[in-house]
Design a protein around this motif. Sequence first.
Motif, PDB file in Angstrom:
ATOM      1  N   ILE A   1       0.832  -1.203   0.000  1.00  0.00           N
ATOM      2  CA  ILE A   1       0.000   0.000   0.000  1.00  0.00           C
ATOM      3  C   ILE A   1       0.867   1.254   0.000  1.00  0.00           C
ATOM      4  O   ILE A   1       0.617   2.217  -0.739  1.00  0.00           O
TER       5      ILE A   1
ATOM      6  N   SER B   1      -4.807   1.874  -2.616  1.00  0.00           N
ATOM      7  CA  SER B   1      -5.766   1.873  -1.508  1.00  0.00           C
ATOM      8  C   SER B   1      -6.020   0.445  -1.033  1.00  0.00           C
ATOM      9  O   SER B   1      -5.624  -0.528  -1.683  1.00  0.00           O
ATOM     10  N   LYS B   2      -6.720   0.340   0.085  1.00  0.00           N
ATOM     11  CA  LYS B   2      -7.074  -0.983   0.595  1.00  0.00           C
ATOM     12  C   LYS B   2      -7.989  -1.725  -0.381  1.00  0.00           C
ATOM     13  O   LYS B   2      -7.931  -2.948  -0.497  1.00  0.00           O
TER      14      LYS B   2
ATOM     15  N   LEU C   1      -6.157  -3.560  -2.996  1.00  0.00           N
ATOM     16  CA  LEU C   1      -5.423  -4.717  -2.486  1.00  0.00           C
ATOM     17  C   LEU C   1      -6.270  -5.986  -2.469  1.00  0.00           C
ATOM     18  O   LEU C   1      -5.720  -7.091  -2.466  1.00  0.00           O
TER      19      LEU C   1
ATOM     20  N   VAL D   1      -3.079  -4.854   8.237  1.00  0.00           N
ATOM     21  CA  VAL D   1      -3.658  -3.587   7.781  1.00  0.00           C
ATOM     22  C   VAL D   1      -4.490  -2.944   8.879  1.00  0.00           C
ATOM     23  O   VAL D   1      -4.400  -1.733   9.121  1.00  0.00           O
TER      24      VAL D   1
END
Length: 447
Positions: A45, A51-52, A55, A276
């Motif tokens: 990231i 961005s998450k 991912l 995360v």
Amino acid sequence: MHIQAFLDQHGWSNFQWLIFVMMFFVAFFDGMDTAVIGYIAPDLIRDWQISKVDLVPVLSAALIGAAIGAIVLGPLADRFGRKTLLLFSVFIFSCSCMLSSFAQNLTQLEILRFITGLGLGAALPNAVTLLSEYCPSHKRAFIVNTMYCGFPIGAATGGFAAAYIVPHFGWESMLLLSGALPLLLAMLMAWLLPESVRYLLLNGADQSRIQHILQKINALALQQNFRLEAKSRQLSALQSMRMVFSSKFLVGTLSLWLCFFCGLMIFYSIINWMPVLFKEADMPPHLGPVVSGLFALGGVGAMLNGWLMDHFNGNYVIAVCTFFTAICVALIGPALHLSLTFFIILMICAGTLQNTAQSSLPVLAANFYPTAVRTTEVSWMCGIGRFGAVAGTMCMGYLVNNNIGWSQIFTVLAIPAAVMTLCMLIKNMSEAARDSARFSLSQQDAE
């Protein structure tokens, strides 16, 4: 002589230890390579400025590949041999994991992780089957469960290693290491690993070949001719499917599939997203991989579970584990607001219970099905279960991206554990009803 009678009569030999160790490391590297992407996720990231949400496909790619690999490639072992497919699988996931370290963008990484997953999905069911077919029946669950501990230990070791390696050498080095080590293992297995003697008997191999392998367990094998306990033959994929959905196996099969699906939902939701989430909560960067590793490390409890399954009803043993898993997982979210220490203790307890149950399912399935379709059915269970990993990863991504609170997230994750408990109880009821019907028929015949 029945092959199982020979294995039951003789002690655990150095030759069987060798098979066990190699299969343990297959599971170890399978766990490490599966979980590694979650450990490097925060650095991806940061380095790639993504961005998450971006991912999610990367986290899911290997899991989708593993599901397809287990369903499509895994059953080929019933046709081409356990050893052949195992070597091919380990070679695929080790090489593609190494290549992943050279990925320059998300698309390349997704493709390589998908290929990695194909190998991962086919490897573990074959390792379970091959080892189980060299085990004495009274110790099979303990031995195979202990081997399967390699998976959570590998996942945990990856977390502990990533906490040190990634900050010092970059995320690429973690992928490179996770691929290079199993490649060395594949070379060793090509030299030392035998084919399953049950598979050889099923396919009409010469008795001299069977004797040559089994004499490494006990020299008396040279004086015997061997056969399987019951007449069996190779089955096509369609015949295997008919068997698995027959009245004899249907309820047990669906229960095992759903149970494995739900278990991997929990495991990968936590393994892939915990680093995360910890970063989002402004905790020390190294803590996420370590806590995820502690959750995975709980799978070593499968050794005790294996002993219990050799002595008691395996369905009940797993049901108890999953029932308490649901309670522990539901308490994880509130515990984080109370005490970090209490949170870590709960995470370890949940990991021990959940991974113990999950690690026990393949041996339960291997004992449930006959030799001719054993690898096929275990592979299908693992393949269906891998879709649970995908579902868990995506579900967790949705919850994270919508800013759902910790307590709500872990309450949702507790639901699959409760479903697992229900599945094991239903499977046990089905088997009890089937055994009762068989007993009644035998009584009528006797009269």
